[in-house]
Write a protein that holds these residues in place. Structure first.
Motif, PDB file in Angstrom:
ATOM      1  N   THR A  16       1.169  -0.764  -0.155  1.00 59.11           N
ATOM      2  CA  THR A  16      -0.440   0.392   0.454  1.00 59.11           C
ATOM      3  C   THR A  16       0.241   1.049   0.052  1.00 59.11           C
ATOM      4  O   THR A  16       1.931   0.604  -0.444  1.00 59.11           O
ATOM      5  CB  THR A  16      -0.954  -0.365   1.050  1.00 59.11           C
ATOM      6  N   ASP A  17       0.021   2.626   0.433  1.00 57.52           N
ATOM      7  CA  ASP A  17       1.049   3.389  -0.065  1.00 57.52           C
ATOM      8  C   ASP A  17       2.225   3.274   1.543  1.00 57.52           C
ATOM      9  O   ASP A  17       1.517   3.146   2.653  1.00 57.52           O
ATOM     10  CB  ASP A  17       0.884   4.785   0.574  1.00 57.52           C
ATOM     11  N   ALA A  42      -3.387  -4.030  -3.173  1.00 53.21           N
ATOM     12  CA  ALA A  42      -3.060  -3.080  -2.965  1.00 53.21           C
ATOM     13  C   ALA A  42      -4.332  -3.071  -2.032  1.00 53.21           C
ATOM     14  O   ALA A  42      -5.494  -3.909  -1.943  1.00 53.21           O
ATOM     15  CB  ALA A  42      -3.368  -2.110  -3.069  1.00 53.21           C
ATOM     16  N   ARG A  47      -4.064   4.470  -7.677  1.00 56.02           N
ATOM     17  CA  ARG A  47      -2.583   4.221  -7.396  1.00 56.02           C
ATOM     18  C   ARG A  47      -1.964   4.409  -6.209  1.00 56.02           C
ATOM     19  O   ARG A  47      -2.167   5.267  -5.014  1.00 56.02           O
ATOM     20  CB  ARG A  47      -1.589   5.672  -7.960  1.00 56.02           C
ATOM     21  N   LEU A  48      -1.144   4.024  -5.415  1.00 51.07           N
ATOM     22  CA  LEU A  48      -0.120   4.333  -4.605  1.00 51.07           C
ATOM     23  C   LEU A  48       1.388   4.809  -4.775  1.00 51.07           C
ATOM     24  O   LEU A  48       2.162   5.002  -5.698  1.00 51.07           O
ATOM     25  CB  LEU A  48       0.170   2.636  -3.977  1.00 51.07           C
ATOM     26  N   GLN A  49       1.643   5.175  -3.612  1.00 48.88           N
ATOM     27  CA  GLN A  49       2.543   6.383  -3.190  1.00 48.88           C
ATOM     28  C   GLN A  49       3.602   5.307  -2.904  1.00 48.88           C
ATOM     29  O   GLN A  49       4.002   4.834  -1.928  1.00 48.88           O
ATOM     30  CB  GLN A  49       2.619   7.563  -2.592  1.00 48.88           C
ATOM     31  N   THR A  59       4.919   6.716  -8.549  1.00 48.00           N
ATOM     32  CA  THR A  59       3.236   6.273  -8.199  1.00 48.00           C
ATOM     33  C   THR A  59       3.167   4.805  -8.346  1.00 48.00           C
ATOM     34  O   THR A  59       4.067   4.555 -10.075  1.00 48.00           O
ATOM     35  CB  THR A  59       2.674   6.708  -8.413  1.00 48.00           C
ATOM     36  N   VAL A  62      -2.308  -0.285  -9.321  1.00 46.89           N
ATOM     37  CA  VAL A  62      -3.565  -1.891  -8.380  1.00 46.89           C
ATOM     38  C   VAL A  62      -3.538  -2.301  -9.644  1.00 46.89           C
ATOM     39  O   VAL A  62      -5.068  -1.438  -9.879  1.00 46.89           O
ATOM     40  CB  VAL A  62      -4.224  -0.502  -7.331  1.00 46.89           C
ATOM     41  N   THR A  65      -6.945  -5.568  -5.352  1.00 45.98           N
ATOM     42  CA  THR A  65      -7.924  -4.741  -3.747  1.00 45.98           C
ATOM     43  C   THR A  65      -7.415  -6.301  -3.262  1.00 45.98           C
ATOM     44  O   THR A  65      -7.860  -7.322  -3.607  1.00 45.98           O
ATOM     45  CB  THR A  65      -8.728  -4.282  -3.300  1.00 45.98           C
ATOM     46  N   ASN A  85       4.147   1.196   4.874  1.00 49.16           N
ATOM     47  CA  ASN A  85       2.898   0.348   4.460  1.00 49.16           C
ATOM     48  C   ASN A  85       2.910  -0.817   4.964  1.00 49.16           C
ATOM     49  O   ASN A  85       1.846  -1.488   5.529  1.00 49.16           O
ATOM     50  CB  ASN A  85       4.356  -0.081   3.114  1.00 49.16           C
TER      51      ASN A  85
END
Length: 188
Positions: A16-17, A42, A47-49, A59, A62, A65, A85
Motif C-alpha cells: 500500500t502507500d 493493494a 495508484r500507490l505512492q 506511483t 493497483v 484489491t 506500508n
C-alpha cells in the motif's frame, strides 16, 4: 537472468502507500526476468505512492484489491517493506486473510524489511525461522518466531530478508522458492 525459470507463474505483490520503492521494484523485475507474472495487490484501487527512504518516489497502478484477490489464483506472494506500508497492511483484515491463504495452500511467501510485521497479524509466524529489519525482532520473537540476523532466511518456502542491501540474495531466493512450488512445511 535467473538460473530458475518461473515461466507462467503468477506472483502477487501485496503493498500500500508508503512502500519502500526498491523493495517493490527490484523483486518485481527479478520475477519478470525469470518469466513470472507479477500483480500488484493493494488495500484500495487506484495508484500507490512509493518512497525512497523518506522521500516520495514513483506511483504504481493497483491491479487488484486484497478484498477481491484470491490466493488460489497465484503461485506465490511477495510483501515489500517500508514502515508506513507495513503498519497499514498488518492491521487490514483483507491483507491478513489473503496472506494467510498462501500459507494454508503451502505456497511460497517472501517478506523483506518491515514486511514480516504482516505475518504476525496473519497468525503464520509461530515456530518459523525468519529475519527482518532489526527493529522488528522483538515483535517477531514475541509472536513465536525464531529471529536471526542474516542476509536471507528460507524456512519451508518462507523467504525473509532484512533491508534493501539484501535484495540480491532475497530476489534469488524468491525466484528459487517460486520455481520449487508448494512446500509441505509452509503452513498456517
Amino acid at each position: 537472468m535467473s538460473e530458475h525459470s518461473i515461466a507462467g507463474k503468477k506472483v502477487a505483490f501485496l503493498l500500500t502507500d508508503g512502500v519502500e520503492q526498491i523493495e517493490l521494484t527490484s523483486p518485481w523485475e527479478a520475477v519478470k526476468e525469470a518469466g513470472g507474472e507479477p500483480t500488484l495487490v493493494a488495500l484500495s484501487k487506484g495508484r500507490l505512492q512509493g518512497f525512497n527512504g523518506t522521500e516520495k518516489g514513483d506511483t504504481f497502478d493497483v491491479d487488484l484489491t486484497a478484498a477481491e484477490a484470491d490466493a488460489s489464483e497465484f503461485d506465490a506472494l511477495v510483501i515489500p517493506g517500508g514502515v508506513v506500508n507495513a503498519d497499514h497492511l498488518r492491521v487490514d483484515k483483507d491483507a491478513q486473510k489473503f496472506t494467510r491463504s498462501f500459507f494454508e495452500q503451502h505456497k511460497p511467501v517472501a517478506a523483506i524489511c518491515h514486511g514480516p510485521w504482516l505475518l504476525i497479524d496473519a497468525g503464520v509466524i509461530r515456530g518459523r525461522k525468519v529475519t527482518s529489519y532489526h527493529t522488528l525482532q522483538t515483535d517477531l520473537k514475541n509472536a513465536g518466531a525464531n529471529w536471526t540476523d542474516e542476509e536471507v532466511v528460507v524456512d519451508q518456502g518462507l523467504v525473509t530478508s532484512r533491508s534493501p542491501k539484501d535484495l540480491p540474495a532475497f530476489n534469488s531466493k524468491v525466484v528459487e522458492e517460486i520455481s520449487e512450488g508448494q512446500h509441505a512445511g509452509q503452513t498456517a
